[in-house]
Design a protein around this motif. Structure first.
Motif, PDB file in Angstrom:
ATOM      1  N   TRP A  59       1.486  15.626 -13.067  1.00 46.33           N
ATOM      2  CA  TRP A  59       0.088  16.231 -13.898  1.00 46.33           C
ATOM      3  C   TRP A  59      -0.264  17.421 -13.451  1.00 46.33           C
ATOM      4  CZ3 TRP A  59      -1.663  16.353 -18.514  1.00 46.33           C
ATOM      5  CH2 TRP A  59      -2.943  16.783 -18.502  1.00 46.33           C
ATOM      6  N   THR A  60      -0.623  17.511 -12.123  1.00 40.04           N
ATOM      7  CA  THR A  60      -1.297  18.773 -11.665  1.00 40.04           C
ATOM      8  C   THR A  60      -0.218  19.996 -11.540  1.00 40.04           C
ATOM      9  OG1 THR A  60      -1.118  18.119  -9.444  1.00 40.04           O
ATOM     10  CG2 THR A  60      -3.061  17.366 -10.469  1.00 40.04           C
ATOM     11  N   PHE A  61       0.953  19.732 -10.936  1.00 37.13           N
ATOM     12  CA  PHE A  61       1.997  20.933 -10.717  1.00 37.13           C
ATOM     13  C   PHE A  61       2.941  21.038 -11.610  1.00 37.13           C
ATOM     14  CE2 PHE A  61       5.787  22.591  -8.905  1.00 37.13           C
ATOM     15  CZ  PHE A  61       5.055  23.827  -8.418  1.00 37.13           C
ATOM     16  N   LEU A  62       3.731  19.690 -12.152  1.00 37.93           N
ATOM     17  CA  LEU A  62       4.490  19.947 -13.075  1.00 37.93           C
ATOM     18  C   LEU A  62       4.278  20.362 -14.624  1.00 37.93           C
ATOM     19  CD1 LEU A  62       7.241  17.368 -12.159  1.00 37.93           C
ATOM     20  CD2 LEU A  62       7.054  19.625 -11.245  1.00 37.93           C
ATOM     21  N   TRP A  63       3.183  19.666 -14.969  1.00 34.09           N
ATOM     22  CA  TRP A  63       2.643  19.983 -16.468  1.00 34.09           C
ATOM     23  C   TRP A  63       2.009  20.956 -16.563  1.00 34.09           C
ATOM     24  CZ3 TRP A  63       4.404  18.013 -20.855  1.00 34.09           C
ATOM     25  CH2 TRP A  63       3.364  18.377 -22.180  1.00 34.09           C
ATOM     26  N   GLN A  64       0.879  21.097 -15.550  1.00 32.98           N
ATOM     27  CA  GLN A  64      -0.120  22.193 -15.686  1.00 32.98           C
ATOM     28  C   GLN A  64       0.352  23.493 -15.142  1.00 32.98           C
ATOM     29  OE1 GLN A  64      -3.686  20.384 -13.868  1.00 32.98           O
ATOM     30  NE2 GLN A  64      -4.517  19.783 -15.882  1.00 32.98           N
ATOM     31  N   ARG A  65       1.306  23.537 -14.383  1.00 32.41           N
ATOM     32  CA  ARG A  65       1.530  24.791 -13.665  1.00 32.41           C
ATOM     33  C   ARG A  65       3.041  25.178 -14.086  1.00 32.41           C
ATOM     34  NH1 ARG A  65      -2.710  27.068 -11.605  1.00 32.41           N
ATOM     35  NH2 ARG A  65      -4.263  25.869 -10.451  1.00 32.41           N
ATOM     36  N   TYR A  66       3.881  24.497 -13.457  1.00 29.47           N
ATOM     37  CA  TYR A  66       5.484  24.724 -13.411  1.00 29.47           C
ATOM     38  C   TYR A  66       5.738  24.947 -14.910  1.00 29.47           C
ATOM     39  CZ  TYR A  66      10.007  24.815 -11.293  1.00 29.47           C
ATOM     40  OH  TYR A  66      11.269  25.438 -11.014  1.00 29.47           O
ATOM     41  N   ALA A  67       5.564  24.041 -15.862  1.00 30.22           N
ATOM     42  CA  ALA A  67       5.950  24.200 -17.268  1.00 30.22           C
ATOM     43  C   ALA A  67       5.453  25.461 -17.877  1.00 30.22           C
ATOM     44  CB  ALA A  67       5.160  23.058 -17.934  1.00 30.22           C
ATOM     45  N   THR A  68       4.478  26.224 -17.242  1.00 29.76           N
ATOM     46  CA  THR A  68       4.144  27.637 -17.849  1.00 29.76           C
ATOM     47  C   THR A  68       5.131  28.742 -17.627  1.00 29.76           C
ATOM     48  OG1 THR A  68       2.989  28.157 -16.073  1.00 29.76           O
ATOM     49  CG2 THR A  68       1.821  26.745 -17.678  1.00 29.76           C
ATOM     50  N   ILE A  69       6.116  28.254 -16.705  1.00 32.09           N
ATOM     51  CA  ILE A  69       7.196  29.232 -16.440  1.00 32.09           C
ATOM     52  C   ILE A  69       8.574  28.623 -16.643  1.00 32.09           C
ATOM     53  CG2 ILE A  69       5.635  30.546 -14.790  1.00 32.09           C
ATOM     54  CD1 ILE A  69       7.357  29.403 -12.365  1.00 32.09           C
ATOM     55  N   ASN A  70       8.645  27.308 -16.810  1.00 34.08           N
ATOM     56  CA  ASN A  70       9.842  26.735 -17.010  1.00 34.08           C
ATOM     57  C   ASN A  70       9.640  25.631 -17.915  1.00 34.08           C
ATOM     58  OD1 ASN A  70      12.427  25.505 -16.773  1.00 34.08           O
ATOM     59  ND2 ASN A  70      12.273  25.136 -14.453  1.00 34.08           N
ATOM     60  N   TRP A  71       9.992  25.988 -19.257  1.00 33.10           N
ATOM     61  CA  TRP A  71       9.788  24.862 -20.288  1.00 33.10           C
ATOM     62  C   TRP A  71      10.726  23.547 -19.912  1.00 33.10           C
ATOM     63  CZ3 TRP A  71      14.150  23.348 -22.593  1.00 33.10           C
ATOM     64  CH2 TRP A  71      15.339  24.066 -22.420  1.00 33.10           C
ATOM     65  N   ALA A  72      11.560  23.592 -19.343  1.00 33.77           N
ATOM     66  CA  ALA A  72      12.382  22.479 -19.038  1.00 33.77           C
ATOM     67  C   ALA A  72      11.843  21.385 -18.114  1.00 33.77           C
ATOM     68  CB  ALA A  72      14.032  22.936 -18.236  1.00 33.77           C
TER      69      ALA A  72
ATOM     70  N   LEU B 167       0.838  -1.089   0.078  1.00 32.80           N
ATOM     71  CA  LEU B 167      -0.035   0.006   0.011  1.00 32.80           C
ATOM     72  C   LEU B 167       0.844   1.165  -0.034  1.00 32.80           C
ATOM     73  CD1 LEU B 167      -2.891   1.298  -0.001  1.00 32.80           C
ATOM     74  CD2 LEU B 167      -2.777   1.007   2.657  1.00 32.80           C
ATOM     75  N   ILE B 168       1.915   1.228   0.865  1.00 31.51           N
ATOM     76  CA  ILE B 168       2.755   2.562   0.908  1.00 31.51           C
ATOM     77  C   ILE B 168       3.397   2.817  -0.623  1.00 31.51           C
ATOM     78  CG2 ILE B 168       5.164   3.152   1.591  1.00 31.51           C
ATOM     79  CD1 ILE B 168       4.606   1.819   4.330  1.00 31.51           C
ATOM     80  N   ALA B 169       3.851   1.569  -1.123  1.00 30.47           N
ATOM     81  CA  ALA B 169       4.444   1.550  -2.411  1.00 30.47           C
ATOM     82  C   ALA B 169       3.341   2.284  -3.586  1.00 30.47           C
ATOM     83  CB  ALA B 169       5.001   0.446  -3.411  1.00 30.47           C
ATOM     84  N   ALA B 170       2.162   1.922  -3.602  1.00 30.09           N
ATOM     85  CA  ALA B 170       0.957   2.293  -4.331  1.00 30.09           C
ATOM     86  C   ALA B 170       0.337   3.746  -4.181  1.00 30.09           C
ATOM     87  CB  ALA B 170      -0.249   1.297  -4.295  1.00 30.09           C
ATOM     88  N   LEU B 171       0.530   4.144  -2.680  1.00 26.87           N
ATOM     89  CA  LEU B 171       0.122   5.584  -2.571  1.00 26.87           C
ATOM     90  C   LEU B 171       1.329   6.649  -2.982  1.00 26.87           C
ATOM     91  CD1 LEU B 171      -1.251   5.055   1.212  1.00 26.87           C
ATOM     92  CD2 LEU B 171      -2.566   5.692  -0.877  1.00 26.87           C
ATOM     93  N   LEU B 172       2.376   6.246  -2.723  1.00 21.64           N
ATOM     94  CA  LEU B 172       3.559   7.049  -3.238  1.00 21.64           C
ATOM     95  C   LEU B 172       3.492   7.100  -4.948  1.00 21.64           C
ATOM     96  CD1 LEU B 172       6.694   6.245  -0.945  1.00 21.64           C
ATOM     97  CD2 LEU B 172       5.078   8.275  -0.989  1.00 21.64           C
ATOM     98  N   ALA B 173       3.167   5.913  -5.629  1.00 20.84           N
ATOM     99  CA  ALA B 173       3.198   5.978  -6.899  1.00 20.84           C
ATOM    100  C   ALA B 173       1.931   7.053  -7.393  1.00 20.84           C
ATOM    101  CB  ALA B 173       3.202   4.515  -7.353  1.00 20.84           C
ATOM    102  N   VAL B 174       1.183   6.830  -6.701  1.00 20.93           N
ATOM    103  CA  VAL B 174      -0.388   7.740  -7.120  1.00 20.93           C
ATOM    104  C   VAL B 174       0.161   9.253  -6.880  1.00 20.93           C
ATOM    105  CG1 VAL B 174      -2.578   8.327  -6.590  1.00 20.93           C
ATOM    106  CG2 VAL B 174      -1.903   5.958  -6.746  1.00 20.93           C
ATOM    107  N   ALA B 175       0.871   9.624  -5.796  1.00 22.53           N
ATOM    108  CA  ALA B 175       1.305  10.728  -5.758  1.00 22.53           C
ATOM    109  C   ALA B 175       2.336  11.280  -6.745  1.00 22.53           C
ATOM    110  CB  ALA B 175       1.928  10.838  -4.135  1.00 22.53           C
ATOM    111  N   TRP B 176       3.209  10.593  -7.243  1.00 23.64           N
ATOM    112  CA  TRP B 176       4.114  10.888  -8.104  1.00 23.64           C
ATOM    113  C   TRP B 176       3.440  11.306  -9.494  1.00 23.64           C
ATOM    114  CZ3 TRP B 176       9.408  12.034  -8.122  1.00 23.64           C
ATOM    115  CH2 TRP B 176      10.086  11.613  -7.185  1.00 23.64           C
ATOM    116  N   VAL B 177       2.318  10.686  -9.816  1.00 26.51           N
ATOM    117  CA  VAL B 177       1.590  10.817 -10.988  1.00 26.51           C
ATOM    118  C   VAL B 177       0.924  12.005 -10.836  1.00 26.51           C
ATOM    119  CG1 VAL B 177      -0.025   9.859 -12.315  1.00 26.51           C
ATOM    120  CG2 VAL B 177       1.739   8.439 -11.950  1.00 26.51           C
ATOM    121  N   PHE B 178       0.292  12.277  -9.747  1.00 28.74           N
ATOM    122  CA  PHE B 178      -0.539  13.234  -9.487  1.00 28.74           C
ATOM    123  C   PHE B 178       0.271  14.653  -9.351  1.00 28.74           C
ATOM    124  CE2 PHE B 178      -2.607  16.402  -6.474  1.00 28.74           C
ATOM    125  CZ  PHE B 178      -3.950  16.402  -7.039  1.00 28.74           C
ATOM    126  N   VAL B 179       1.562  14.664  -8.746  1.00 32.45           N
ATOM    127  CA  VAL B 179       2.214  15.794  -8.748  1.00 32.45           C
ATOM    128  C   VAL B 179       2.685  16.278 -10.108  1.00 32.45           C
ATOM    129  CG1 VAL B 179       4.339  16.679  -7.918  1.00 32.45           C
ATOM    130  CG2 VAL B 179       2.852  15.849  -6.281  1.00 32.45           C
TER     131      VAL B 179
END
Length: 226
Positions: free
Chosen positions: A77-90, A63-75
């Protein structure tokens, strides 16, 4: 030509920064506002992972591994791709690595059951739990310590820094296995990138991600030697 090449010596790290500190912290604030009150659920799930680390069961390891895996995908998509990439293309090139980390956690941890916690106290387990506790409970309070608005708090499961530090902690606390080092690579690399970014912005506490990497490596090496 030689004049252009010689100009490189005049550049400073901040010359390569694609955004200002004000824009960066405003981005985090907007992300928190958009996702509220999901931060509470993220903290609850983080507490569930911590409980599994403190009192491990055969099912809780997966369960620990599964929850952390979901968190990595969630972050990713929601932060890196949808937000951070708008100010940092890298950052667009970092997103696949976050997905890869999730797949590694699922493969080694959830499916193969290789992520194994232990009840026996040791230096690696102590260091690992300390890292996870910091990422879950103390990192969100860092803005208060350094004089920023609490709206810029970075919560586990919502932002990459506490997630990477928490993952390093979890992996450090596990029983030493050969697979642990590959799973450490991506969280450690992100912490190093974050350290360089924050240090370039002259942000207080920039050294924390770097320290997390040092602690995690020390813990794994200690476990290997012992």
């Amino acid at each position: 030509m030689f004049g252009v090449m010689s100009d490189w010596w005049t550049y400073r790290p901040e010359d390569f920064l694609l955004f200002s500190p004000r824009v960066y912290w405003r981005l985090i604030e907007l992300h928190n506002q958009a996702l509220w009150p999901w931060q509470l659920l993220a903290l609850l799930l983080g507490g569930l992972v911590l409980a599994g680390m403190l009192r491990p069961r055969p099912w809780s390891n997966r369960l620990i591994a599964a929850l952390l895996a979901v968190a990595w995908v969630f972050v990713a998509w929601t932060f890196l791709w949808q937000r951070y990439a708008t100010i940092n293309w890298a950052v667009t090139y970092v997103v696949p690595l976050f997905v890869l980390q999730a797949l590694l956690l699922i493969g080694f941890g959830t499916l193969k059951g290789e992520v194994i916690m232990t009840m026996r106290w040791s230096v690696p387990r102590l260091l690992g739990i300390a890292l996870f506790l910091y990422a879950l409970l103390l990192h969100p309070l860092l803005p208060i310590v350094v004089g920023r608005s609490l709206h810029t708090a970075e919560v586990f499961g919502m932002f990459p820094d506490p997630l990477a530090i928490a993952t390093l902690g979890m992996l450090t606390a596990t029983i030493p296995r050969h697979w642990a080092w590959p799973l450490l690579v991506i969280p450690a690399l992100w912490c190093l990138v974050s350290w360089l970014t924050l240090d370039t912005m002259q942000a207080p506490g920039a050294w924390i991600p770097l320290l997390a990497v040092v602690i995690a490596i020390a813990g794994r090496l200690w476990g290997r030697v012992r």
